[in-house]
Design an enzyme around this catalytic site. Structure first.
Site, PDB file in Angstrom:
ATOM      1  N   GLY A 241       0.783  -1.243   0.000  1.00 41.44           N
ATOM      2  CA  GLY A 241       0.000   0.000   0.000  1.00 41.44           C
ATOM      3  C   GLY A 241       0.805   1.278   0.000  1.00 41.44           C
TER       4      GLY A 241
ATOM      5  N   GLU B 281       3.295   3.972   5.627  1.00 41.14           N
ATOM      6  CA  GLU B 281       2.102   3.177   5.303  1.00 41.14           C
ATOM      7  C   GLU B 281       1.180   3.953   4.364  1.00 41.14           C
ATOM      8  OE1 GLU B 281       0.094   0.817   5.142  1.00 41.14           O
ATOM      9  OE2 GLU B 281       0.187  -0.549   6.838  1.00 41.14           O
TER      10      GLU B 281
ATOM     11  N   ASP C 138      -5.766   1.734   9.629  1.00 39.40           N
ATOM     12  CA  ASP C 138      -7.182   1.489   9.872  1.00 39.40           C
ATOM     13  C   ASP C 138      -7.348   1.008  11.323  1.00 39.40           C
ATOM     14  OD1 ASP C 138      -9.863   0.634   8.069  1.00 39.40           O
ATOM     15  OD2 ASP C 138      -9.427  -0.803   9.646  1.00 39.40           O
TER      16      ASP C 138
ATOM     17  N   GLY D 206      -5.083  -0.325  12.991  1.00 39.22           N
ATOM     18  CA  GLY D 206      -3.794  -0.098  13.642  1.00 39.22           C
ATOM     19  C   GLY D 206      -3.015  -1.384  13.862  1.00 39.22           C
TER      20      GLY D 206
ATOM     21  N   THR E  66      -1.773  -3.695  11.776  1.00 34.85           N
ATOM     22  CA  THR E  66      -0.611  -3.931  10.915  1.00 34.85           C
ATOM     23  C   THR E  66       0.604  -3.160  11.430  1.00 34.85           C
ATOM     24  OG1 THR E  66      -2.065  -4.226   9.018  1.00 34.85           O
ATOM     25  CG2 THR E  66       0.245  -3.800   8.533  1.00 34.85           C
TER      26      THR E  66
ATOM     27  N   LYS F 108      -7.385   6.529   9.499  1.00 36.85           N
ATOM     28  CA  LYS F 108      -8.811   6.328   9.777  1.00 36.85           C
ATOM     29  C   LYS F 108      -8.987   6.085  11.275  1.00 36.85           C
ATOM     30  CE  LYS F 108     -10.722   3.473   6.568  1.00 36.85           C
ATOM     31  NZ  LYS F 108     -10.760   2.260   5.698  1.00 36.85           N
TER      32      LYS F 108
ATOM     33  N   ASP G 214      -5.710  -0.813  -2.335  1.00 38.25           N
ATOM     34  CA  ASP G 214      -6.462  -1.748  -3.177  1.00 38.25           C
ATOM     35  C   ASP G 214      -7.798  -2.148  -2.581  1.00 38.25           C
ATOM     36  OD1 ASP G 214      -5.134  -3.297  -1.043  1.00 38.25           O
ATOM     37  OD2 ASP G 214      -6.025  -5.017  -2.067  1.00 38.25           O
TER      38      ASP G 214
END
Ligand code: IMP
Ligand code: MG
Length: 182
Positions: free
Chosen positions: A51, A106, A110, A112, A114, A138, A166
């Site tokens: 990403g 990153e 989202d 968090g 990852t 987010k 994606d």
């Protein structure tokens, strides 16, 4: 290059959220901030694949101090719109990061999970500091706490695509960011 209007008209699955010019202006500002803050720190940038790729390519060209570049690959098990809780990591820095200042780049944070999982792994390698840089944040989706040092845009809970992000591996190549409306 195909315009955002053409992309939206052809697929009807998303609407324009951040146009190209707004994104590049914001990335320019982030590059300036990072260049200033890290001038004396000889940072290593670690991009989180996949990403990060479009954002990272633009960001580093807006950074005016020398940086090293490394990558780590992270993904969740499923390919659906909602990522599940399991984070798969492969690769990682090929140089010693002990005592070094790390900028983890990153595309979107989202839940968090990852970024949290990557930071927990990198900590074993004893860097001096780790700061998170994300194009999109987010905060409404957060499940675990993460400190974001640099964010491009704070956005809502909707799923977004484009500029490296994606939906089931598609649409990373959109030169803008769209909100999925289906
Ligand atoms: P987190 O672990 O929940 O913070 O999510 C991070 C990963 O989930 C990102 O690296 C993306 O691959 C994916 N993701 C989360 N939200 C979105 C989104 O809105 N669009 C595309 N990918 C997303
Ligand atoms: Mg994904």
């Amino acid at each position: 290059m195909k315009s955002s209007e053409e992309w939206v008209k052809e697929t009807r699955k998303f609407e324009l959220l951040y146009p190209q010019d707004k994104i590049s202006q914001r990335i320019k500002e982030l590059g300036q901030e990072i260049s200033h803050d890290y001038a004396e720190r000889d940072p290593i940038i670690i991009g989180v694949l996949k990403g990060c790729v479009i954002f990272l390519a633009d960001l580093i060209r807006n950074i005016s101090i020398p940086v090293e570049l490394e990558f780590i690959s992270a993904s969740s098990y499923n390919e659906h719109l909602r990522a599940n809780d399991e984070v798969l990591m492969t690769g990682g820095p090929k140089v010693s990061i002990s005592g070094r200042h790390i900028l983890l780049v990153e595309g979107v944070v989202d839940s968090g999970q990852t970024v949290r999982a990557i930071i927990d792994r990198l900590r074993f390698l004893e860097p001096a500091t780790i700061a998170v840089v994300t194009l999109l944040d987010k905060p409404g989706c957060r499940k675990v706490e993460v400190d974001i040092a640099y964010r491009g845009f704070e956005t809502g809970n909707d799923f977004v695509i484009g500029f490296g992000l994606d939906a089931a591996q598609r649409y990373r190549n959109l030169p803008f960011i769209g909100r999925v409306i289906e």
